[in-house]
Design a protein around this motif. Structure first.
Motif, PDB file in Angstrom:
ATOM      1  N   ALA A  29      69.759   0.658 -29.533  1.00  0.00           N
ATOM      2  CA  ALA A  29      68.721   0.758 -30.567  1.00  0.00           C
ATOM      3  C   ALA A  29      68.889  -0.326 -31.619  1.00  0.00           C
ATOM      4  O   ALA A  29      67.919  -0.979 -32.016  1.00  0.00           O
ATOM      5  CB  ALA A  29      68.752   2.142 -31.206  1.00  0.00           C
ATOM      6  N   SER A  30      70.098  -0.548 -32.058  1.00  0.00           N
ATOM      7  CA  SER A  30      70.351  -1.564 -33.074  1.00  0.00           C
ATOM      8  C   SER A  30      70.030  -2.958 -32.548  1.00  0.00           C
ATOM      9  O   SER A  30      69.430  -3.774 -33.244  1.00  0.00           O
ATOM     10  CB  SER A  30      71.809  -1.487 -33.525  1.00  0.00           C
ATOM     11  N   SER A  31      70.404  -3.229 -31.326  1.00  0.00           N
ATOM     12  CA  SER A  31      70.125  -4.534 -30.723  1.00  0.00           C
ATOM     13  C   SER A  31      68.624  -4.754 -30.559  1.00  0.00           C
ATOM     14  O   SER A  31      68.107  -5.839 -30.834  1.00  0.00           O
ATOM     15  CB  SER A  31      70.839  -4.648 -29.382  1.00  0.00           C
ATOM     16  N   VAL A  32      67.913  -3.720 -30.142  1.00  0.00           N
ATOM     17  CA  VAL A  32      66.461  -3.826 -30.012  1.00  0.00           C
ATOM     18  C   VAL A  32      65.844  -4.091 -31.379  1.00  0.00           C
ATOM     19  O   VAL A  32      64.963  -4.947 -31.520  1.00  0.00           O
ATOM     20  CB  VAL A  32      65.858  -2.556 -29.365  1.00  0.00           C
ATOM     21  N   LEU A  33      66.312  -3.386 -32.404  1.00  0.00           N
ATOM     22  CA  LEU A  33      65.787  -3.592 -33.756  1.00  0.00           C
ATOM     23  C   LEU A  33      65.941  -5.038 -34.198  1.00  0.00           C
ATOM     24  O   LEU A  33      65.041  -5.602 -34.826  1.00  0.00           O
ATOM     25  CB  LEU A  33      66.505  -2.680 -34.754  1.00  0.00           C
ATOM     26  N   ARG A  34      67.064  -5.652 -33.892  1.00  0.00           N
ATOM     27  CA  ARG A  34      67.315  -7.036 -34.314  1.00  0.00           C
ATOM     28  C   ARG A  34      66.416  -8.038 -33.589  1.00  0.00           C
ATOM     29  O   ARG A  34      66.093  -9.085 -34.135  1.00  0.00           O
ATOM     30  CB  ARG A  34      68.775  -7.409 -34.072  1.00  0.00           C
ATOM     31  N   GLN A  35      66.019  -7.759 -32.356  1.00  0.00           N
ATOM     32  CA  GLN A  35      65.300  -8.727 -31.529  1.00  0.00           C
ATOM     33  C   GLN A  35      63.804  -8.456 -31.391  1.00  0.00           C
ATOM     34  O   GLN A  35      63.068  -9.308 -30.907  1.00  0.00           O
ATOM     35  CB  GLN A  35      65.879  -8.721 -30.111  1.00  0.00           C
ATOM     36  N   ALA A  36      63.362  -7.285 -31.753  1.00  0.00           N
ATOM     37  CA  ALA A  36      62.016  -6.818 -31.430  1.00  0.00           C
ATOM     38  C   ALA A  36      60.902  -7.704 -31.985  1.00  0.00           C
ATOM     39  O   ALA A  36      60.947  -8.127 -33.134  1.00  0.00           O
ATOM     40  CB  ALA A  36      61.822  -5.401 -31.945  1.00  0.00           C
ATOM     41  N   PRO A  37      59.865  -7.922 -31.165  1.00  0.00           N
ATOM     42  CA  PRO A  37      58.699  -8.677 -31.611  1.00  0.00           C
ATOM     43  C   PRO A  37      57.634  -7.789 -32.265  1.00  0.00           C
ATOM     44  O   PRO A  37      56.567  -8.266 -32.634  1.00  0.00           O
ATOM     45  CB  PRO A  37      58.164  -9.263 -30.307  1.00  0.00           C
ATOM     46  N   CYS A  38      57.942  -6.488 -32.379  1.00  0.00           N
ATOM     47  CA  CYS A  38      56.965  -5.536 -32.914  1.00  0.00           C
ATOM     48  C   CYS A  38      57.723  -4.403 -33.597  1.00  0.00           C
ATOM     49  O   CYS A  38      58.951  -4.427 -33.676  1.00  0.00           O
ATOM     50  CB  CYS A  38      56.079  -4.996 -31.779  1.00  0.00           C
ATOM     51  N   SER A  39      57.017  -3.409 -34.051  1.00  0.00           N
ATOM     52  CA  SER A  39      57.652  -2.248 -34.685  1.00  0.00           C
ATOM     53  C   SER A  39      58.495  -1.491 -33.667  1.00  0.00           C
ATOM     54  O   SER A  39      58.206  -1.500 -32.460  1.00  0.00           O
ATOM     55  CB  SER A  39      56.596  -1.308 -35.260  1.00  0.00           C
ATOM     56  N   VAL A  40      59.543  -0.822 -34.172  1.00  0.00           N
ATOM     57  CA  VAL A  40      60.437  -0.048 -33.316  1.00  0.00           C
ATOM     58  C   VAL A  40      60.567   1.354 -33.901  1.00  0.00           C
ATOM     59  O   VAL A  40      60.789   1.515 -35.096  1.00  0.00           O
ATOM     60  CB  VAL A  40      61.847  -0.687 -33.231  1.00  0.00           C
ATOM     61  N   LEU A  41      60.439   2.346 -33.033  1.00  0.00           N
ATOM     62  CA  LEU A  41      60.660   3.734 -33.417  1.00  0.00           C
ATOM     63  C   LEU A  41      61.950   4.185 -32.735  1.00  0.00           C
ATOM     64  O   LEU A  41      62.040   4.163 -31.503  1.00  0.00           O
ATOM     65  CB  LEU A  41      59.498   4.619 -32.972  1.00  0.00           C
ATOM     66  N   VAL A  42      62.952   4.540 -33.536  1.00  0.00           N
ATOM     67  CA  VAL A  42      64.189   5.094 -32.994  1.00  0.00           C
ATOM     68  C   VAL A  42      64.072   6.607 -33.137  1.00  0.00           C
ATOM     69  O   VAL A  42      64.058   7.143 -34.249  1.00  0.00           O
ATOM     70  CB  VAL A  42      65.433   4.562 -33.733  1.00  0.00           C
ATOM     71  N   VAL A  43      63.955   7.277 -32.010  1.00  0.00           N
ATOM     72  CA  VAL A  43      63.733   8.717 -31.980  1.00  0.00           C
ATOM     73  C   VAL A  43      65.053   9.436 -32.161  1.00  0.00           C
ATOM     74  O   VAL A  43      66.024   9.161 -31.459  1.00  0.00           O
ATOM     75  CB  VAL A  43      63.075   9.133 -30.648  1.00  0.00           C
TER      76      VAL A  43
END
Length: 139
Positions: free
Chosen positions: A122-136
């Protein structure tokens, strides 16, 4: 149209995240894109970062996992599946970039304490994401 990418791996955490992603996709009339990772060079294990380990033994198993999950959660809107060779967070982010996703949904499995947060998918996705991220919150 909303495009929502959700990372899945066959765990209860991922299924919970997929259900939440499906809820968002249904509400927005969007498309849900299930993505999972596998490692062609080590077909038994995919390392997510930190202590996260997803066990996918082949492309076919990865595709079956994703398709089975879509049916199990009962999502009836438009959806696609993707099984990608590579690191877990990277495959989720690549799928989001290539598909023009508007939202990425991931679970928070084992996201506890500073050291684990820094190494989590989740943290890695947050750092790289090209859009909003929802961590459930799944734990």
């Amino acid at each position: 149209m909303e495009r929502i990418v959700v990372g899945v791996d066959g765990t209860e955490t991922a299924e919970h995240a997929a259900r939440e992603a499906a809820r968002y996709a249904s509400a927005s009339g969007g498309e849900l894109r299930f993505v999972t990772a596998y490692d062609r060079s080590d077909p038994a294990t995919v390392r997510g970062g930190g202590s996260d380990v997803w066990r996918i033994d082949s492309l076919q198993t990865a595709e079956n996992l994703v398709e089975g999950l879509a049916g199990r959660i009962g999502y009836t809107g438009p959806w696609t599946t993707s099984a990608r060779n590579g690191a877990v967070a990277d495959t989720i982010v690549e799928e989001a970039r290539e598909s023009g996703a508007t939202l990425i949904v991931v679970g928070n499995r084992r996201v506890q304490g500073a050291a684990r947060v820094l190494g989590s998918v989740a943290s890695s996705v947050l750092r790289q994401a090209p859009c909003s991220v929802l961590v459930v919150k799944t734990t």
